[in-house]
Design a protein around this motif. Structure first.
Motif, mmCIF file in Angstrom:
data_model
loop_
_atom_site.group_PDB
_atom_site.id
_atom_site.type_symbol
_atom_site.label_atom_id
_atom_site.label_comp_id
_atom_site.label_asym_id
_atom_site.label_seq_id
_atom_site.Cartn_x
_atom_site.Cartn_y
_atom_site.Cartn_z
ATOM 1 N N LEU A 112 27.371 41.377 30.188
ATOM 2 C CA LEU A 112 28.142 40.924 31.341
ATOM 3 C C LEU A 112 29.165 41.988 31.717
ATOM 4 O O LEU A 112 29.928 42.449 30.867
ATOM 5 N N GLY A 113 29.169 42.375 32.979
ATOM 6 C CA GLY A 113 30.181 43.309 33.445
ATOM 7 C C GLY A 113 31.536 42.627 33.557
ATOM 8 O O GLY A 113 31.631 41.406 33.723
ATOM 9 N N SER A 114 32.587 43.400 33.449
ATOM 10 C CA SER A 114 33.934 42.838 33.527
ATOM 11 C C SER A 114 34.221 42.325 34.932
ATOM 12 O O SER A 114 33.922 42.991 35.930
ATOM 13 N N ILE A 115 34.781 41.131 35.013
ATOM 14 C CA ILE A 115 35.188 40.574 36.305
ATOM 15 C C ILE A 115 36.697 40.321 36.315
ATOM 16 O O ILE A 115 37.185 39.440 37.022
ATOM 17 N N ASN A 118 41.624 43.632 37.400
ATOM 18 C CA ASN A 118 41.882 45.068 37.280
ATOM 19 C C ASN A 118 40.610 45.890 37.429
ATOM 20 O O ASN A 118 40.674 47.100 37.675
ATOM 21 N N ASP A 119 39.441 45.249 37.251
ATOM 22 C CA ASP A 119 38.171 45.971 37.298
ATOM 23 C C ASP A 119 37.379 45.697 38.569
ATOM 24 O O ASP A 119 36.357 46.339 38.807
ATOM 25 N N LEU A 120 37.828 44.755 39.384
ATOM 26 C CA LEU A 120 37.123 44.430 40.619
ATOM 27 C C LEU A 120 37.734 45.180 41.797
ATOM 28 O O LEU A 120 38.949 45.372 41.867
ATOM 29 N N GLY A 121 36.875 45.583 42.722
ATOM 30 C CA GLY A 121 37.344 46.253 43.930
ATOM 31 C C GLY A 121 37.779 47.684 43.722
ATOM 32 O O GLY A 121 38.397 48.278 44.616
ATOM 33 N N ARG A 122 37.449 48.266 42.577
ATOM 34 C CA ARG A 122 37.867 49.643 42.307
ATOM 35 C C ARG A 122 37.030 50.619 43.133
ATOM 36 O O ARG A 122 35.861 50.400 43.382
ATOM 37 N N ALA A 154 35.218 43.296 45.961
ATOM 38 C CA ALA A 154 35.259 42.469 44.752
ATOM 39 C C ALA A 154 34.253 41.325 44.854
ATOM 40 O O ALA A 154 33.558 41.003 43.882
ATOM 41 N N ILE A 155 34.145 40.717 46.033
ATOM 42 C CA ILE A 155 33.177 39.630 46.229
ATOM 43 C C ILE A 155 31.753 40.151 46.055
ATOM 44 O O ILE A 155 30.903 39.502 45.424
ATOM 45 N N GLN A 156 31.479 41.335 46.595
ATOM 46 C CA GLN A 156 30.152 41.927 46.436
ATOM 47 C C GLN A 156 29.837 42.180 44.963
ATOM 48 O O GLN A 156 28.708 41.939 44.509
ATOM 49 N N GLU A 157 30.831 42.643 44.218
ATOM 50 C CA GLU A 157 30.606 42.915 42.794
ATOM 51 C C GLU A 157 30.343 41.625 42.020
ATOM 52 O O GLU A 157 29.460 41.576 41.154
ATOM 53 N N VAL A 158 31.102 40.567 42.335
ATOM 54 C CA VAL A 158 30.886 39.279 41.661
ATOM 55 C C VAL A 158 29.512 38.718 42.021
ATOM 56 O O VAL A 158 28.777 38.217 41.154
ATOM 57 N N ASN A 159 29.142 38.808 43.301
ATOM 58 C CA ASN A 159 27.823 38.327 43.716
ATOM 59 C C ASN A 159 26.711 39.121 43.040
ATOM 60 O O ASN A 159 25.668 38.568 42.666
ATOM 61 N N GLY A 160 26.931 40.428 42.886
ATOM 62 C CA GLY A 160 25.941 41.242 42.188
ATOM 63 C C GLY A 160 25.773 40.811 40.742
ATOM 64 O O GLY A 160 24.649 40.727 40.226
ATOM 65 N N SER A 161 26.895 40.512 40.073
ATOM 66 C CA SER A 161 26.829 40.045 38.682
ATOM 67 C C SER A 161 26.112 38.700 38.593
ATOM 68 O O SER A 161 25.307 38.468 37.684
#
Length: 235
Positions: A112-115, A118-122, A154-161
């Motif tokens: 699982l990638g970090s959500i 501090n790690d989202l939207g970088r 950040a939303i795109q990263e969460v949706n990707g996860s």
């Protein structure tokens, strides 16, 4: 107009070279005088939000880092990216292991990638210098626009996860679960065939044995009756 491009085969601030031409202004400002070409640039950045040092194209986690000490990342670009930011890299550690078969070594792993905020939207370029979702502020219209960009990423990263987890569940876990369920049903069916009696065959065998027993009893009774008749005649 034609241009001459001179490029060192190595990267980073440790490498440089001299160049000269016999025509002033072509390669060197003065003819036949070597000029030092400016050194290259070392890659820079963080790994997993922790300090790292760059040397040429290699970014290495600094000594003493909690999770990335000694980890190396190589930037393969030949020029600095627009805005100075090439993107992000996600490391998978401490992955979850799922046993998906009846045999040893039949397992599948997922990380699982970090959500964390501090790690989202970088890595999202913005004029407010927001490095991650945790740093966004909405104190003026410019920050509001930049915050929207960071939030969208950040939303795109969460949706990707979420998509990766769903694909792992469907393609790895559910498919193997269906296979194991069918294998279990086949095993139970085979056991039933082995253990359960064939009632038709058993009834036929029982009836045959019963008829043979009754026939034997009848024949024995007739034999006894004949003996009694002979004794009466003699007497």
């Amino acid at each position: 107009p034609q241009a001459i491009t001179l490029r060192h085969k190595e990267f980073g601030s440790e490498h440089t070279f001299h160049a000269a031409s016999n025509t002033a202004g072509l390669v060197s400002s003065v003819s036949n005088i070597n000029e030092l070409i400016a050194n290259g640039t070392d890659v820079s950045g963080e790994i997993n939000g922790e300090q790292a040092s760059g040397r040429g194209q290699i970014l290495t986690g600094d000594p003493g880092a909690d999770t990335v000490e000694g980890i190396k990342i190589r930037y393969t670009g030949e020029t600095a990216p627009a805005g100075g930011n090439a993107g992000t890299v996600t490391f998978s550690q401490n992955s979850l292991t799922f046993q998906i078969g009846a045999e040893a070594n039949q397992f599948s792993e997922y990380s699982l990638g970090s959500i964390k905020t501090n790690d989202l939207g970088r890595g999202e370029e913005n004029s407010s210098n927001f490095d991650s979702l945790a740093q966004i502020k909405v104190l003026n219209s410019e920050q509001a626009q930049d915050a929207i960009r960071v939030i969208d990423k950040a939303i795109q990263e969460v949706n990707g996860s979420r998509g990766e987890m769903g694909a792992f569940q469907k393609n790895n876990l559910e498919s193997n679960l269906n296979y194991l369920r069918i294998a279990h049903e086949n095993s139970v069916s085979s056991e039933s065939v082995i253990r359960d009696a064939d009632m038709a065959e058993e009834m036929a065998t029982f009836t045959r044995n019963q008829i043979m027993m009754e026939a034997s009893t009848s024949m024995l009774a007739q034999a006894n009756q004949n003996s009694m008749t002979v004794l009466k005649l003699i007497g």
